[in-house]
Design an enzyme around this catalytic site. Structure first.
Site, mmCIF file in Angstrom:
data_model
loop_
_atom_site.group_PDB
_atom_site.id
_atom_site.type_symbol
_atom_site.label_atom_id
_atom_site.label_comp_id
_atom_site.label_asym_id
_atom_site.label_seq_id
_atom_site.Cartn_x
_atom_site.Cartn_y
_atom_site.Cartn_z
ATOM 1 C CG HIS A 1 -2.095 -0.995 0.897
ATOM 2 N ND1 HIS A 1 -2.006 -2.315 1.245
ATOM 3 C CD2 HIS A 1 -3.262 -0.837 0.252
ATOM 4 C CE1 HIS A 1 -3.092 -2.929 0.835
ATOM 5 N NE2 HIS A 1 -3.861 -2.064 0.234
ATOM 6 C CG ASP B 1 -5.216 -8.198 -1.214
ATOM 7 O OD1 ASP B 1 -4.035 -8.330 -0.843
ATOM 8 O OD2 ASP B 1 -5.985 -7.347 -0.728
ATOM 9 C CB CYS C 1 -10.824 -1.195 -7.997
ATOM 10 S SG CYS C 1 -11.100 -2.423 -6.733
ATOM 11 C CD GLU D 1 -9.616 -7.809 -1.623
ATOM 12 O OE1 GLU D 1 -8.683 -7.141 -2.083
ATOM 13 O OE2 GLU D 1 -10.295 -7.438 -0.629
#
Ligand code: PEP
Ligand code: MG
Length: 590
Positions: free
Chosen positions: A204, A473, A520, A449
């Protein structure tokens, strides 16, 4: 520019993995663990064991960090590897059954004070002991003791580096590691780029760098100790190199490259007002992923049609206690107002794994394997009060504009059912108190995910109102590659046929159930993958705002029939390398 040229006189070159593309040149700011705020409070007699446990967890975390740094340092030149190795060994030794460790545990038990305060007290005492020694070599060990203490305290308090706001514009941050919470404090108007020793390109922190539009390089062996604050540094986020004290010709080359990238960015900006449609006029939805509310202006400026993924973790980071329902409502309502009627997909809390929030400290016990532990929707379903407050805030903000609710890390339909029950309860409570909420209620969607969720996508589609495919993920769990670990970053590959089959499976299940499907994950924002995703049937993409223009440029070159044919050929392949070649060949035709 050639990236494999040799080192020029005086300059030092370090290599890492690419986190965010681009080039930045500026003075370095090396983050030291430094002076930390140490809270002090008393502990009830029956709670001292728990406090010792907390200290031991921080001790373990510190040992892991040092071991990781040591493994990395072995890649350095012999002499440097040896020197750093000695130092890290000395730090590790201090954390292994030593006087320091025993001293902290005894201090917590005897004085009944919190672990941070106990560490500070013992560290000061041990450091003073060293300083008083006549041998200058031994006296200098006091600094090591203080450094070890600072690491322990930082791991206990999960203190982010102090805000970076005092830095001069154009600074380049150099750090051992930056957590997503640290990255949230970065102001892209001040910080031109950053580089770290630890961390992978798909974590992240890397995602934040891409969102802010600043270059970043991770996993740079030998970086700390190789740069001093104030030295000029080039961060080449395109080749993953850091050049310290660049020679004149190197600076000239990179300055030209930086300007060329800037020109390219301005040219791409001209696409903002053009429609996002393919050559055959298929409309492709382009939305923005938001990490922090302050990014909303740049999302709108880059032409985002909505927010396709609002990561709500930001609301819980860099604070002592989680926000209550009202505070979350105000934050969301402000975003709804800023988006002026464009839709926002609000993802419920996705902490855990590498995304830790200090404010949730008492709710999260460190798992043996955090990526598989009590995180995301699992945490929300366990901490119902926390979850209900977030759902209520979303429902209330939905009274002012279009919102959707997105659930992270869903693995089975039972979780969706439980959420619907909780949601119904929250709706009843709010209605009973005559609080205005979204009407009709927001659609409830799930992230695809987890590989198991993708394989059960038909069942998921029967319970969900929409899918958002999280390729980050999904790739991590399918290939068993930790996305934040630079040691295995070279194995992370969304073009692996296993990952692509799961994406295709989920897209088709969504289509059969006639529910909207978007992508996304970071794949959505990389124009290399656009033709493949469109060829697989994806029609909605959400990405970091700085990626929107380039992806739109690619969309406008694609013919859906040709992309579908290429996707079909790709899906019959077993080898990721062959898939990459087939995709790159197709892209080169543009
Ligand atoms: C993903 O996993 O692809 C995703 C979009 O969620 P995050 O990156 O926040 O885990
Ligand atoms: Mg995810």
């Amino acid at each position: 520019m050639k990236t494999d040229r040799g080192t020029r006189k005086g300059e030092r070159i370090f290599a890492g993995v690419i986190g965010a593309a681009g080039v930045a040149i500026g003075p370095a700011h090396v983050c030291e663990a430094g002076a930390l705020q140490v809270p002090e409070y008393s502990i009830a007699k029956n709670k001292t064991n728990l406090e010792i446990e907390r200290f031991r967890a921080a001790l373990q975390r510190s040992q892991k960090q040092l071991t990781k740094l040591k493994t990395k340092s072995q890649a350095l030149r012999d002499a440097a590897a040896e020197e750093i190795g000695y130092l890290l060994d000395a730090h590790l030794l201090m954390l292994t059954g030593s006087r320091l460790v025993r001293g902290v545990e005894e201090t917590i038990a005897a004085k009944r004070i919190n672990a941070e305060a106990a560490v500070l007290s013992v560290i000061s005492e041990v450091a003073r002991g060293f300083e008083s020694l006549p041998d200058p070599y031994m006296a200098a060990r006091a600094d090591d003791v203080r450094e070890v203490g600072a690491r322990l305290i930082r791991n206990l308090t999960e203190t982010p580096f102090q805000g970076f706001s005092h830095l001069q514009p154009g600074t380049i941050i150099i750090a051992e590691e930056l957590s997503p919470a640290d990255a949230a404090l970065i102001d892209p108007d001040t910080v031109a780029a950053f580089a770290t020793v630890l961390g992978g390109a798909e974590g992240h922190t890397a995602i934040m760098a891409r969102s802010f539009g600043i270059p970043a390089v991770f996993g740079v062996t030998g970086l700390l100790g190789g740069v001093k604050t104030g030295e000029t540094v080039i961060v080449d986020g395109t080749s993953g190199r850091i050049i310290v004290a660049p020679a004149g010709p190197t600076l000239t080359e990179y300055e030209a490259r930086r300007q060329a990238l800037e020109r390219e960015r301005r040219q791409l900006g001209r696409l903002i007002n053009l429609p996002s449609e393919t050559v055959d006029q298929t409309q492709i939805g382009l939305q923005a992923n938001l990490e922090l509310p302050r990014e909303v202006d740049s999302a709108l400026a880059m032409g985002a049609e909505g927010i396709g993924l609002l990561r709500t973790e930001f609301m819980f980071m860099n604070r002592d206690a989680p926000p209550d329902e009202d505070e979350q409502y105000e934050s969301l309502a402000a975003l709804v107002a800023a988006m002026g009627g464009r839709p926002i997909t609000v993802r419920t809390l996705d902490v855990g794994g590498e995304k830790l929030a200090y404010s949730l400290g008492q709710h999260i016990v460190e798992s043996v394997n955090p990526a598989l532990g009590l995180r995301a929707i699992r945490l929300s379903l366990k901490q119902k009060k926390l979850f209900e407050a977030q759902l209520a805030a979303i429902l209330r903000a939905g009274a002012h504009g279009p919102l959707r609710i997105l659930l992270p890390l869903i693995a089975n339909t039972g979780e969706i059912r439980q959420v619907r029950e909780i949601l119904a309860r929250v709706v009843r409570r709010l209605k009973k108190h005559k609080v205005a909420i979204a009407d009709p209620l927001p659609p409830l969607g799930v992230m695809i995910e987890v590989p198991g969720a993708a394989l059960a996508a038909d069942a998921m589609a029967a319970h969900a109102d929409f899918f958002a495919i999280g390729t980050n993920d999904l790739t991590m769990y399918t290939l068993a590659i930790d996305r934040a670990d630079e040691q295995v970053a070279h194995l992370y590959n969304p073009l692996h046929p296993g990952v692509l089959r799961l994406i295709q499976f989920a897209v088709q299940a969504g289509m059969r159930a006639r529910i909207p499907v978007s992508v996304c994950g970071e794949m959505a924002g990389d124009s290399r993958y656009t033709a493949l995703l469109l060829g697989l049937g994806v029609r909605d993409l959400s990405m970091a705002s700085p990626c929107l223009a380039r992806v739109k440029q690619r969309i406008r070159q694609i013919d859906i029939a040709a992309a579908s044919m290429r996707a079909e050929i790709i899906m019959s392949q077993a080898d990721a390398g062959r898939i990459a070649a087939l995709l790159d060949d197709f892209n080169a035709l543009a």
